[in-house]
Design a protein around this motif. Structure first.
Motif, PDB file in Angstrom:
ATOM      1  N   PRO A  26       0.883  -1.035  -0.077  1.00 24.81           N
ATOM      2  CA  PRO A  26      -0.006  -0.051   0.168  1.00 24.81           C
ATOM      3  C   PRO A  26       0.775   1.324  -0.095  1.00 24.81           C
ATOM      4  N   PHE A  27       1.973   1.109   0.601  1.00 27.74           N
ATOM      5  CA  PHE A  27       2.833   2.086   0.595  1.00 27.74           C
ATOM      6  C   PHE A  27       3.239   2.712  -0.827  1.00 27.74           C
ATOM      7  N   PHE A  28       3.374   1.861  -1.949  1.00 25.19           N
ATOM      8  CA  PHE A  28       3.677   2.451  -3.167  1.00 25.19           C
ATOM      9  C   PHE A  28       2.354   3.026  -4.116  1.00 25.19           C
ATOM     10  N   ASP A  29       1.324   2.220  -3.543  1.00 17.61           N
ATOM     11  CA  ASP A  29       0.025   2.884  -4.079  1.00 17.61           C
ATOM     12  C   ASP A  29      -0.386   4.058  -3.585  1.00 17.61           C
ATOM     13  N   ASN A  30      -0.100   4.161  -2.312  1.00 21.08           N
ATOM     14  CA  ASN A  30      -0.266   5.761  -1.776  1.00 21.08           C
ATOM     15  C   ASN A  30       0.520   6.515  -2.369  1.00 21.08           C
ATOM     16  N   ALA A  31       1.841   6.514  -2.622  1.00 17.51           N
ATOM     17  CA  ALA A  31       2.811   7.413  -3.475  1.00 17.51           C
ATOM     18  C   ALA A  31       2.268   7.651  -4.702  1.00 17.51           C
ATOM     19  N   LYS A  32       1.753   6.746  -5.537  1.00 18.68           N
ATOM     20  CA  LYS A  32       1.410   6.694  -6.882  1.00 18.68           C
ATOM     21  C   LYS A  32       0.184   7.646  -6.999  1.00 18.68           C
ATOM     22  N   TYR A  33      -0.896   7.322  -6.188  1.00 20.23           N
ATOM     23  CA  TYR A  33      -1.864   8.166  -6.082  1.00 20.23           C
ATOM     24  C   TYR A  33      -1.636   9.763  -5.804  1.00 20.23           C
ATOM     25  N   LEU A  34      -0.822   9.930  -4.603  1.00 24.37           N
ATOM     26  CA  LEU A  34      -0.597  11.369  -4.167  1.00 24.37           C
ATOM     27  C   LEU A  34       0.410  11.893  -5.382  1.00 24.37           C
ATOM     28  N   LEU A  35       1.104  11.297  -6.072  1.00 23.92           N
ATOM     29  CA  LEU A  35       2.153  11.941  -7.017  1.00 23.92           C
ATOM     30  C   LEU A  35       1.282  12.404  -8.336  1.00 23.92           C
ATOM     31  N   VAL A  36       0.086  11.509  -8.696  1.00 27.96           N
ATOM     32  CA  VAL A  36      -0.784  11.703 -10.042  1.00 27.96           C
ATOM     33  C   VAL A  36      -1.617  13.051  -9.547  1.00 27.96           C
ATOM     34  N   THR A  37      -2.094  12.962  -8.371  1.00 31.79           N
ATOM     35  CA  THR A  37      -2.860  13.996  -8.085  1.00 31.79           C
ATOM     36  C   THR A  37      -2.043  15.506  -8.021  1.00 31.79           C
ATOM     37  N   LEU A  38      -0.694  15.431  -7.674  1.00 31.72           N
ATOM     38  CA  LEU A  38       0.239  16.552  -7.571  1.00 31.72           C
ATOM     39  C   LEU A  38       0.555  16.901  -9.022  1.00 31.72           C
ATOM     40  N   VAL A  39       0.453  15.994  -9.857  1.00 32.17           N
ATOM     41  CA  VAL A  39       0.432  16.192 -11.373  1.00 32.17           C
ATOM     42  C   VAL A  39      -0.619  16.896 -11.864  1.00 32.17           C
ATOM     43  N   VAL A  40      -1.634  16.413 -11.470  1.00 26.13           N
ATOM     44  CA  VAL A  40      -3.054  17.369 -11.936  1.00 26.13           C
ATOM     45  C   VAL A  40      -3.040  18.603 -11.263  1.00 26.13           C
ATOM     46  N   ILE A  41      -2.605  18.787 -10.006  1.00 28.45           N
ATOM     47  CA  ILE A  41      -2.713  20.188  -9.329  1.00 28.45           C
ATOM     48  C   ILE A  41      -1.645  20.921  -9.960  1.00 28.45           C
ATOM     49  N   GLY A  42      -0.332  20.528 -10.148  1.00 26.45           N
ATOM     50  CA  GLY A  42       0.357  21.070 -10.995  1.00 26.45           C
ATOM     51  C   GLY A  42       0.197  21.991 -12.447  1.00 26.45           C
ATOM     52  N   ALA A 258      16.425  16.173  -4.472  1.00 34.54           N
ATOM     53  CA  ALA A 258      16.639  14.987  -3.821  1.00 34.54           C
ATOM     54  C   ALA A 258      16.139  14.945  -2.207  1.00 34.54           C
ATOM     55  N   VAL A 259      16.323  16.017  -1.655  1.00 31.54           N
ATOM     56  CA  VAL A 259      15.837  16.515  -0.378  1.00 31.54           C
ATOM     57  C   VAL A 259      14.348  16.144  -0.261  1.00 31.54           C
ATOM     58  N   LEU A 260      13.719  16.943  -1.167  1.00 35.15           N
ATOM     59  CA  LEU A 260      12.225  17.188  -1.082  1.00 35.15           C
ATOM     60  C   LEU A 260      11.694  15.438  -1.539  1.00 35.15           C
ATOM     61  N   VAL A 261      12.160  14.884  -2.525  1.00 34.34           N
ATOM     62  CA  VAL A 261      11.737  13.577  -2.871  1.00 34.34           C
ATOM     63  C   VAL A 261      11.782  12.716  -1.567  1.00 34.34           C
ATOM     64  N   ALA A 262      13.010  12.832  -0.940  1.00 40.62           N
ATOM     65  CA  ALA A 262      12.806  11.909   0.341  1.00 40.62           C
ATOM     66  C   ALA A 262      12.046  12.437   1.477  1.00 40.62           C
ATOM     67  N   ALA A 263      11.919  13.674   1.659  1.00 37.39           N
ATOM     68  CA  ALA A 263      10.777  14.223   2.408  1.00 37.39           C
ATOM     69  C   ALA A 263       9.391  13.557   2.091  1.00 37.39           C
ATOM     70  N   PHE A 264       9.078  13.713   0.723  1.00 39.48           N
ATOM     71  CA  PHE A 264       7.873  13.351   0.429  1.00 39.48           C
ATOM     72  C   PHE A 264       7.478  11.776   0.678  1.00 39.48           C
ATOM     73  N   PHE A 265       8.628  10.849   0.484  1.00 35.60           N
ATOM     74  CA  PHE A 265       8.291   9.438   0.678  1.00 35.60           C
ATOM     75  C   PHE A 265       8.330   9.416   2.048  1.00 35.60           C
ATOM     76  N   ALA A 266       8.902  10.069   2.934  1.00 32.85           N
ATOM     77  CA  ALA A 266       8.901  10.020   4.357  1.00 32.85           C
ATOM     78  C   ALA A 266       7.316  10.217   4.955  1.00 32.85           C
TER      79      ALA A 266
END
Length: 366
Positions: A26-42, A258-266
């Motif tokens: 579920p971690f990766f599915d959660n990450a995928k959904y959040l990222l695609v939502t950020l793409v839409v918002i962006g 890189a710092v922000l990517v790590a923060a996101f996954f955290a």
């Protein structure tokens, strides 16, 4: 779905029964959904809101610093098992090339309707967000090369920086293919334990602080910052930057991302959430939301959102979430599946020799 692992397992013995498909994390599915939502918002921010809104501009800078790098990193992570087997090539053609061609026609037709532009098909010049499918196609094809060479990540960084010093045109989205390449190669090198190390209370607390600092800094810098640096398609000449300054700036951007990517996954939830299931269908909102964004741009939706001022930072994420949920819903997937997840004719790709069959078929490419 926009990410799914390629089966890396060795072939079983002749008498072995097919192995069951691994349980989804579920971690990766959660990450995928959040990222695609950020793409839409962006895309809503970039296409519909004026650049003068510093609050939105600051949030835009932060999102664009990490959302595509994280997106591409996951693509690399789930490409680790790609070796070019016929079943993998078939999936690549069906889940990337066919949707790319269909939506190229769809976007060009839409532009003809809403902008009155001539209907001209130039498949080698990706339209709008479709550059990502071209990039993914090329990145995944080159996976065996990056898996074979030593110091792959430094080599990819050198290629990325060198690409920004050239004057190449946008054929096959090559500037973005090359400039974003390090994130894909880095994903190929990662293992599950790298993500587990971010799942600690200390890392999560640090991630919150990092994101708050990034948002505050971006808000201060917003009026003078050239966001074209974040799009990874412009050369140093386009950005009016001397090559030494360009290289230093790009390296700083790599570090900040890189710092922000790590923060996101955290901060990504590790347990099942109400949106976990939607993470298995991210290709649908990714490909379709751009059509609505372009229609909104043509018919003045941006003017309505701009009247909200700083409140647009609140309203547009809600709109982005609504669109990502809508286009991930079962009815929409049912209608669009023939063009988003089509079945590629088996006779067009050679079958895998029986002695090289794997334990389980390749799951959905994306």
């Amino acid at each position: 779905m926009l990410f799914a692992p390629v089966n890396p397992h060795n072939r079983p013995s002749a008498r072995a029964s097919p192995a069951p498909e691994r349980t989804r994390d579920p971690f990766f599915d959660n990450a995928k959904y959040l990222l695609v939502t950020l793409v839409v918002i962006g895309h809503i921010w970039g296409s519909l809101l004026p650049a003068e809104l510093d609050t939105v501009r600051g949030a835009y800078v932060v999102v664009y610093l990490f959302h595509m790098p994280a997106f591409i990193l996951l693509c690399g992570y789930f490409s680790r098992g790609f070796t070019g087997r016929p079943d993998q090539v078939r999936a690549l053609l069906a889940r990337v090339l066919v949707p790319y061609l269909f939506f190229t026609v769809a976007y060009r037709a839409l532009y003809t309707v809403i902008w009155g532009s001539p209907f001209e098909l130039t498949p080698t010049e990706p339209t709008y967000l479709l550059w990502f499918l071209v990039a993914l196609f090329l990145w995944r094809l080159t996976t065996p090369v990056w898996q074979a060479i030593r110091f792959a990540v430094p080599a990819a960084v050198a290629i990325s920086l060198g690409a920004g010093l050239t004057g190449m045109d946008y054929e096959l989205a090559l500037p973005r293919v090359l400039m974003f390449l390090p994130w894909f190669v880095l994903g190929l090198r990662l293992r599950p334990e790298h993500f587990h190390r971010l799942r600690t209370p200390l890392c999560r607390a640090a991630a919150v602080v990092i994101l708050l600092i990034a948002l505050a800094s971006a808000y201060v810098m917003a009026p003078s910052y050239d966001v074209r640096w974040l799009h990874m398609q412009y050369s140093n000449d386009d950005l009016h930057s001397a090559w030494p300054d360009y290289l230093v700036t790009r390296m700083l951007l790599f570090g900040a991302s890189a710092v922000l990517v790590a923060a996101f996954f955290a901060l990504v939830p590790t347990r099942r959430t109400p949106f976990t299931a939607l993470g298995a269908a991210t290709m649908f909102p990714f490909l379709t939301h751009g059509l609505l964004v372009q229609i909104g741009q043509a018919y003045g939706a941006g003017d309505q959102l701009a009247r909200l001022g700083a409140w647009a930072v609140v309203v547009t994420p809600l709109l982005g979430v609504a669109l990502s949920v809508l286009f991930s819903s079962a009815p929409v997937r049912r209608v669009l599946r023939p063009v988003v997840e089509p079945r590629f004719p088996r006779r067009l790709v050679r079958d895998q020799p029986k002695e090289q069959d794997r334990a389980s078929p390749t799951r959905s490419l994306l």
